[in-house]
Design a protein around this motif. Structure first.
Motif, PDB file in Angstrom:
ATOM      1  N   GLN A 589       0.828  -1.213   0.000  1.00 50.29           N
ATOM      2  CA  GLN A 589       0.000   0.000   0.000  1.00 50.29           C
ATOM      3  C   GLN A 589       0.857   1.256   0.000  1.00 50.29           C
ATOM      4  OE1 GLN A 589      -2.314  -0.941   3.484  1.00 50.29           O
ATOM      5  NE2 GLN A 589      -3.990  -1.847   2.293  1.00 50.29           N
ATOM      6  N   LEU A 590       1.979   1.224   0.731  1.00 51.82           N
ATOM      7  CA  LEU A 590       2.895   2.368   0.720  1.00 51.82           C
ATOM      8  C   LEU A 590       3.539   2.541  -0.648  1.00 51.82           C
ATOM      9  CD1 LEU A 590       4.685   2.108   4.202  1.00 51.82           C
ATOM     10  CD2 LEU A 590       2.804   3.603   3.527  1.00 51.82           C
ATOM     11  N   GLN A 591       3.828   1.430  -1.336  1.00 44.89           N
ATOM     12  CA  GLN A 591       4.339   1.529  -2.705  1.00 44.89           C
ATOM     13  C   GLN A 591       3.325   2.223  -3.608  1.00 44.89           C
ATOM     14  OE1 GLN A 591       5.302  -2.437  -3.953  1.00 44.89           O
ATOM     15  NE2 GLN A 591       7.240  -2.513  -2.816  1.00 44.89           N
ATOM     16  N   ALA A 592       2.050   1.872  -3.440  1.00 43.72           N
ATOM     17  CA  ALA A 592       1.006   2.506  -4.241  1.00 43.72           C
ATOM     18  C   ALA A 592       0.905   3.990  -3.927  1.00 43.72           C
ATOM     19  CB  ALA A 592      -0.334   1.813  -3.993  1.00 43.72           C
ATOM     20  N   LEU A 593       1.061   4.332  -2.635  1.00 41.10           N
ATOM     21  CA  LEU A 593       0.975   5.740  -2.235  1.00 41.10           C
ATOM     22  C   LEU A 593       2.063   6.570  -2.925  1.00 41.10           C
ATOM     23  CD1 LEU A 593      -0.367   7.865  -0.422  1.00 41.10           C
ATOM     24  CD2 LEU A 593       1.178   7.163   1.419  1.00 41.10           C
ATOM     25  N   GLN A 594       3.229   5.968  -3.127  1.00 38.73           N
ATOM     26  CA  GLN A 594       4.319   6.689  -3.792  1.00 38.73           C
ATOM     27  C   GLN A 594       4.014   6.932  -5.273  1.00 38.73           C
ATOM     28  OE1 GLN A 594       6.868   8.006  -2.060  1.00 38.73           O
ATOM     29  NE2 GLN A 594       5.756   7.170  -0.289  1.00 38.73           N
ATOM     30  N   GLN A 595       3.093   6.173  -5.831  1.00 39.66           N
ATOM     31  CA  GLN A 595       2.734   6.337  -7.240  1.00 39.66           C
ATOM     32  C   GLN A 595       1.685   7.420  -7.463  1.00 39.66           C
ATOM     33  OE1 GLN A 595       4.547   4.457  -9.444  1.00 39.66           O
ATOM     34  NE2 GLN A 595       5.542   3.757  -7.534  1.00 39.66           N
ATOM     35  N   VAL A 596       1.085   7.924  -6.395  1.00 45.31           N
ATOM     36  CA  VAL A 596       0.044   8.959  -6.531  1.00 45.31           C
ATOM     37  C   VAL A 596       0.716  10.257  -6.977  1.00 45.31           C
ATOM     38  CG1 VAL A 596      -1.766  10.260  -5.343  1.00 45.31           C
ATOM     39  CG2 VAL A 596      -1.355   7.851  -4.745  1.00 45.31           C
ATOM     40  N   PRO A 597       0.278  10.852  -8.094  1.00 50.85           N
ATOM     41  CA  PRO A 597       0.923  12.080  -8.578  1.00 50.85           C
ATOM     42  C   PRO A 597       0.600  13.284  -7.705  1.00 50.85           C
ATOM     43  CG  PRO A 597      -0.968  11.524  -9.941  1.00 50.85           C
ATOM     44  CD  PRO A 597      -0.783  10.368  -9.006  1.00 50.85           C
ATOM     45  N   ASP A 598       1.484  14.254  -7.707  1.00 50.69           N
ATOM     46  CA  ASP A 598       1.293  15.451  -6.880  1.00 50.69           C
ATOM     47  C   ASP A 598       0.026  16.204  -7.248  1.00 50.69           C
ATOM     48  OD1 ASP A 598       3.608  14.837  -5.579  1.00 50.69           O
ATOM     49  OD2 ASP A 598       4.865  16.243  -6.700  1.00 50.69           O
ATOM     50  N   ASP A 599      -0.378  16.128  -8.515  1.00 51.73           N
ATOM     51  CA  ASP A 599      -1.556  16.892  -8.948  1.00 51.73           C
ATOM     52  C   ASP A 599      -2.840  16.080  -8.860  1.00 51.73           C
ATOM     53  OD1 ASP A 599      -1.053  15.093 -10.936  1.00 51.73           O
ATOM     54  OD2 ASP A 599      -1.060  16.543 -12.595  1.00 51.73           O
ATOM     55  N   CYS A 600      -2.810  14.985  -8.098  1.00 50.49           N
ATOM     56  CA  CYS A 600      -4.003  14.142  -7.941  1.00 50.49           C
ATOM     57  C   CYS A 600      -5.139  14.946  -7.306  1.00 50.49           C
ATOM     58  CB  CYS A 600      -3.668  12.928  -7.083  1.00 50.49           C
ATOM     59  SG  CYS A 600      -5.081  11.912  -6.635  1.00 50.49           S
ATOM     60  N   ALA A 601      -6.334  14.846  -7.861  1.00 50.01           N
ATOM     61  CA  ALA A 601      -7.491  15.603  -7.368  1.00 50.01           C
ATOM     62  C   ALA A 601      -7.854  15.215  -5.942  1.00 50.01           C
ATOM     63  CB  ALA A 601      -8.688  15.388  -8.293  1.00 50.01           C
ATOM     64  N   ILE A 602      -7.634  13.940  -5.593  1.00 52.52           N
ATOM     65  CA  ILE A 602      -7.960  13.486  -4.231  1.00 52.52           C
ATOM     66  C   ILE A 602      -7.063  14.180  -3.212  1.00 52.52           C
ATOM     67  CG2 ILE A 602      -7.797  11.495  -2.681  1.00 52.52           C
ATOM     68  CD1 ILE A 602      -8.884   9.785  -4.961  1.00 52.52           C
ATOM     69  N   LEU A 603      -5.764  14.277  -3.520  1.00 53.49           N
ATOM     70  CA  LEU A 603      -4.858  14.975  -2.607  1.00 53.49           C
ATOM     71  C   LEU A 603      -5.238  16.441  -2.490  1.00 53.49           C
ATOM     72  CD1 LEU A 603      -1.359  13.488  -3.583  1.00 53.49           C
ATOM     73  CD2 LEU A 603      -3.018  12.652  -1.897  1.00 53.49           C
ATOM     74  N   ALA A 604      -5.629  17.057  -3.610  1.00 55.41           N
ATOM     75  CA  ALA A 604      -6.029  18.469  -3.579  1.00 55.41           C
ATOM     76  C   ALA A 604      -7.266  18.670  -2.716  1.00 55.41           C
ATOM     77  CB  ALA A 604      -6.291  18.957  -5.001  1.00 55.41           C
ATOM     78  N   THR A 605      -8.208  17.732  -2.763  1.00 55.02           N
ATOM     79  CA  THR A 605      -9.417  17.838  -1.927  1.00 55.02           C
ATOM     80  C   THR A 605      -9.071  17.735  -0.447  1.00 55.02           C
ATOM     81  OG1 THR A 605     -10.762  16.855  -3.690  1.00 55.02           O
ATOM     82  CG2 THR A 605     -11.691  16.840  -1.467  1.00 55.02           C
ATOM     83  N   ILE A 606      -8.143  16.837  -0.119  1.00 48.46           N
ATOM     84  CA  ILE A 606      -7.730  16.678   1.283  1.00 48.46           C
ATOM     85  C   ILE A 606      -7.074  17.955   1.793  1.00 48.46           C
ATOM     86  CG2 ILE A 606      -6.178  15.440   2.838  1.00 48.46           C
ATOM     87  CD1 ILE A 606      -6.604  12.958   1.079  1.00 48.46           C
ATOM     88  N   THR A 607      -6.136  18.525   1.026  1.00 46.03           N
ATOM     89  CA  THR A 607      -5.464  19.750   1.470  1.00 46.03           C
ATOM     90  C   THR A 607      -6.446  20.910   1.567  1.00 46.03           C
ATOM     91  OG1 THR A 607      -4.827  20.205  -0.823  1.00 46.03           O
ATOM     92  CG2 THR A 607      -3.216  19.087   0.566  1.00 46.03           C
ATOM     93  N   SER A 608      -7.422  20.972   0.670  1.00 46.38           N
ATOM     94  CA  SER A 608      -8.431  22.037   0.742  1.00 46.38           C
ATOM     95  C   SER A 608      -9.253  21.928   2.026  1.00 46.38           C
ATOM     96  CB  SER A 608      -9.342  21.962  -0.483  1.00 46.38           C
ATOM     97  OG  SER A 608     -10.386  22.911  -0.390  1.00 46.38           O
ATOM     98  N   THR A 609      -9.612  20.693   2.396  1.00 46.86           N
ATOM     99  CA  THR A 609     -10.386  20.476   3.630  1.00 46.86           C
ATOM    100  C   THR A 609      -9.579  20.920   4.851  1.00 46.86           C
ATOM    101  OG1 THR A 609     -11.552  18.596   2.646  1.00 46.86           O
ATOM    102  CG2 THR A 609     -11.524  18.735   5.057  1.00 46.86           C
ATOM    103  N   ILE A 610      -8.301  20.585   4.870  1.00 47.81           N
ATOM    104  CA  ILE A 610      -7.463  20.958   6.015  1.00 47.81           C
ATOM    105  C   ILE A 610      -7.186  22.456   6.015  1.00 47.81           C
ATOM    106  CG2 ILE A 610      -5.191  20.610   7.068  1.00 47.81           C
ATOM    107  CD1 ILE A 610      -5.321  17.716   6.047  1.00 47.81           C
ATOM    108  N   ASP A 611      -7.024  23.044   4.834  1.00 49.77           N
ATOM    109  CA  ASP A 611      -6.861  24.504   4.738  1.00 49.77           C
ATOM    110  C   ASP A 611      -8.043  25.223   5.365  1.00 49.77           C
ATOM    111  OD1 ASP A 611      -4.394  25.095   3.689  1.00 49.77           O
ATOM    112  OD2 ASP A 611      -5.026  24.843   1.614  1.00 49.77           O
TER     113      ASP A 611
END
Length: 617
Positions: A589-611
């Motif tokens: 699972q950690l290997q898969a996490l390293q494959q997630v691109p920086d511009d992934c929409a899911i990551l952007a949604t998470i950072t927006s929620t925390i912002d």
């Protein structure tokens, strides 16, 4: 000693795996399966502690009634009474109207299941050698109480019972030897004589304290000649000035016992002997410990307090009858961290060798570091009424001390598990919030976060915590409380919190007398839920990362959104390695996490929620 990594990431010795197997096979019977408290001291109503491992650690903040719980456990076996240690006085009165009581479980040979026994502070006459005397603090077994809050099962009077398993009206108390050691009050014979013995000395002068010390010193010197004779001649009995002075004749520790003392203290000993006696007083007995190292011989008078405590603990636990109930109150006192870790290993080894059921209280991370989650119980204070509670039965050691009233100095995002934590931290990487926001998870999963921590944090008025749950937990947010009519508050609670019982609030819906308090508590938890609970995008972290796994030629097709991604990861790992261990799955699972691109929409949604959360502070 070999060790394994458990699914929570904690190193624990293989001895605990063996102990868990032995426990499942009933090797420690008779044993306590649980204890609960309908009314006892400052414990929450029906606080329950389950014993799913032969070694159990109870930890929590000061004043959390840890010692009181040990005394209740001491009172469980037949012939023991906690009223000997907890009693009312003119200063600290216990109203007779308060029927303090506890209920414990044990396995029954009659039913081949768990039955419950209750002990209640009844306050009857206690039998003594001089005849019965009134004792308002006496705890005695009673018939099962079937009404709330006790809710015991009705005793099956017509069922044929195995001999000794029950009387005509109740199940019999468990039959088990008890060893109770309180390390804050465990004194050597010398320490008692030097600090607590009563002697005649001159009072009223400016040198009163020095006069007391000199008088005690003189008495010790005058009596050590008789003590020396008992040691050198290995006396079994010695009547000196009419009174028998030897309580337990001198014993030498076995090689195995001495070996454990050496491991705990990190020192080498040629010989260790112990003698329990009354040479320094006629009524109070104490232990003298004689230690020999390769270059020195000395007694407990010259030994450190930790040295004395370690010797006595190893000796008494090793000499206790097999299958004893061993209760230890803060055994780490006077020991440094490395010694505490070795002491924890000694307790596990003793449980394995002698089939002891061991329960200890502690404030030390080192004492619980090697324990499995099922063995760690973390007590907390409820914010609404100040009573002691136990939110979950299993606490991975690395979270035990975070879970007790943790003071979050920085804005904190709390998630369900370590994979969610990794995902959120990946989203915050290289983001301005990365160094200012702390990401954490607590044991127990979503159910515990919903039912216990959310209401606790609402009562504490925590405004710097964001509870970020998996997407499969998504529920409609409550309306602002000033828009909810009073008669719709309970419905709003049921709609916005999962579970039949909803959040754990101290004021019940059925308690008419506390309706006003209940309404305030409901409003507070609804408002906290509206402001500080959010959800991860997608279904679960496992499902999000599934699409980024390293695929093989015969890999599975994509999963539907709500399929069980945990099972899919298990199959995937087995196909790659032939194993399904939790750590193996987590590595992929950690290997898969390293494959997630920086511009992934899911990551952007998470950072927006925390912002949004950080800006609201």
């Amino acid at each position: 000693m070999a060790s394994l990594m458990d699914p929570g990431g904690v190193m624990h010795s293989t001895v605990h795996d063996t102990l868990a197997q032995m426990w499942r096979k009933d090797a420690f019977e008779p044993a306590l399966t649980h204890i609960r408290f309908p009314l006892f001291r400052n414990l929450s109503t029906n606080l329950r502690i389950e014993f799913n491992h032969p070694v159990t650690a109870i930890t929590g903040p000061n004043g959390a009634n840890k010692s009181a719980i040990l005394r209740a456990l001491q009172g469980c076996p037949r012939g023991n009474d906690p009223g000997n240690y907890w009693f009312g006085t003119a200063v600290d009165q216990i109203p007779q109207s308060e029927r303090h009581r506890f209920i414990y479980g044990r396995r029954s040979p009659t039913t081949e299941g768990v039955v419950e026994v209750i002990k209640t502070r009844i306050g009857r006459r206690r039998a003594t050698k001089d005849g019965p005397v009134p004792d308002p603090d006496l705890f005695e077994p009673s018939r099962p109480l079937t009404s709330e809050p006790d809710c015991m099962e009705k005793f099956p009077a017509e069922l044929p019972k195995k001999p000794g398993d029950a009387s005509q009206t109740r199940w019999s108390a468990i039959s088990k030897d008890v060893l109770y050691l309180d390390f804050r009050s465990q004194l050597s014979a010398f320490d008692w004589a030097m600090n607590h013995s009563e002697v005649t000395f001159e009072i009223g002068s400016q040198h009163e304290e020095l006069n007391l010390v000199k008088a005690r010193k003189k008495r010790i010197r005058s009596r050590t000649a008789a003590l020396y004779k008992a040691i050198s001649e290995t006396l079994v009995t010695d009547k000196w000035h009419v009174n028998e002075r030897i309580v337990t004749p001198i014993h030498e520790m076995t090689d195995e016992e001495r070996g454990w003392v050496e491991r705990i203290l990190g020192r080498e000993y040629k010989r260790i002997r112990l003698l329990r006696h009354r040479y320094f007083g006629t009524k109070v007995s104490g232990w003298t410990v004689l230690l020999e190292t390769p270059g020195l011989q000395y007694s407990e008078a010259f030994a450190g307090s930790g040295e004395f405590a370690a010797v006595l603990l190893v000796y008494q636990i090793s000499r206790a009858k097999p299958k004893s109930l061993v209760l230890l109150d803060e055994p780490e006192v006077s020991l440094h961290p490395r010694a505490q870790r070795e002491l924890s290993q000694f307790l596990a080894d003793s449980a394995k060798r002698h089939k002891h059921q061991i329960v200890f209280t502690t404030h030390s991370p080192e004492m619980i570091r090697s324990l499995p989650a099922a063995a760690v119980k973390v007590l907390t204070f409820r914010a609404d009424n100040g009573q002691v509670d136990l939110p979950i039965q299993d606490s991975p050691p690395q979270f035990a001390f975070d879970a007790i009233g943790a003071e979050y100095e920085h804005p904190t995002v709390v998630v369900e598990d370590r994979l969610a934590k990794d995902l959120v931290e990946r989203a915050l990487a290289k983001h301005p919030c990365e160094t200012t926001v702390h990401v954490s998870y607590l044991p127990g999963g979503a159910d515990t976060l919903w039912s216990y921590y959310a209401p606790m944090w609402s009562q504490e008025k925590r405004t710097n915590i964001l509870l970020l749950l998996d997407g499969d937990q998504t529920r409609e947010a409550p309306r602002p409380v000033d828009e909810i009519p009073p008669n719709e508050l309970e419905a709003e609670l049921r709609k916005t919190f999962p579970g039949k019982d909803g959040p754990h609030l101290s004021f019940s819906r059925s308690d008419v007398g506390s309706a006003g308090h209940r309404e305030v508590a409901v409003k507070e938890v609804l408002e906290w839920r509206r402001k500080f609970v959010r959800f991860l995008p997608g279904w679960t972290p496992e499902r999000i990362l599934w699409d980024y796994r390293i695929r093989g030629p015969e890999d599975e097709t994509d999963l539907p959104e709500q399929d069980n991604a945990k099972d899919a990861w298990c199959r995937y790992t087995h196909a790659q390695t032939g194993e399904t261990a939790g750590e193996r799955i987590y590595t992929f699972q950690l290997q898969a996490l390293q494959q997630v691109p920086d511009d992934c929409a899911i990551l952007a949604t998470i950072t927006s929620t925390i912002d949004d959360f950080v800006r609201s502070l």
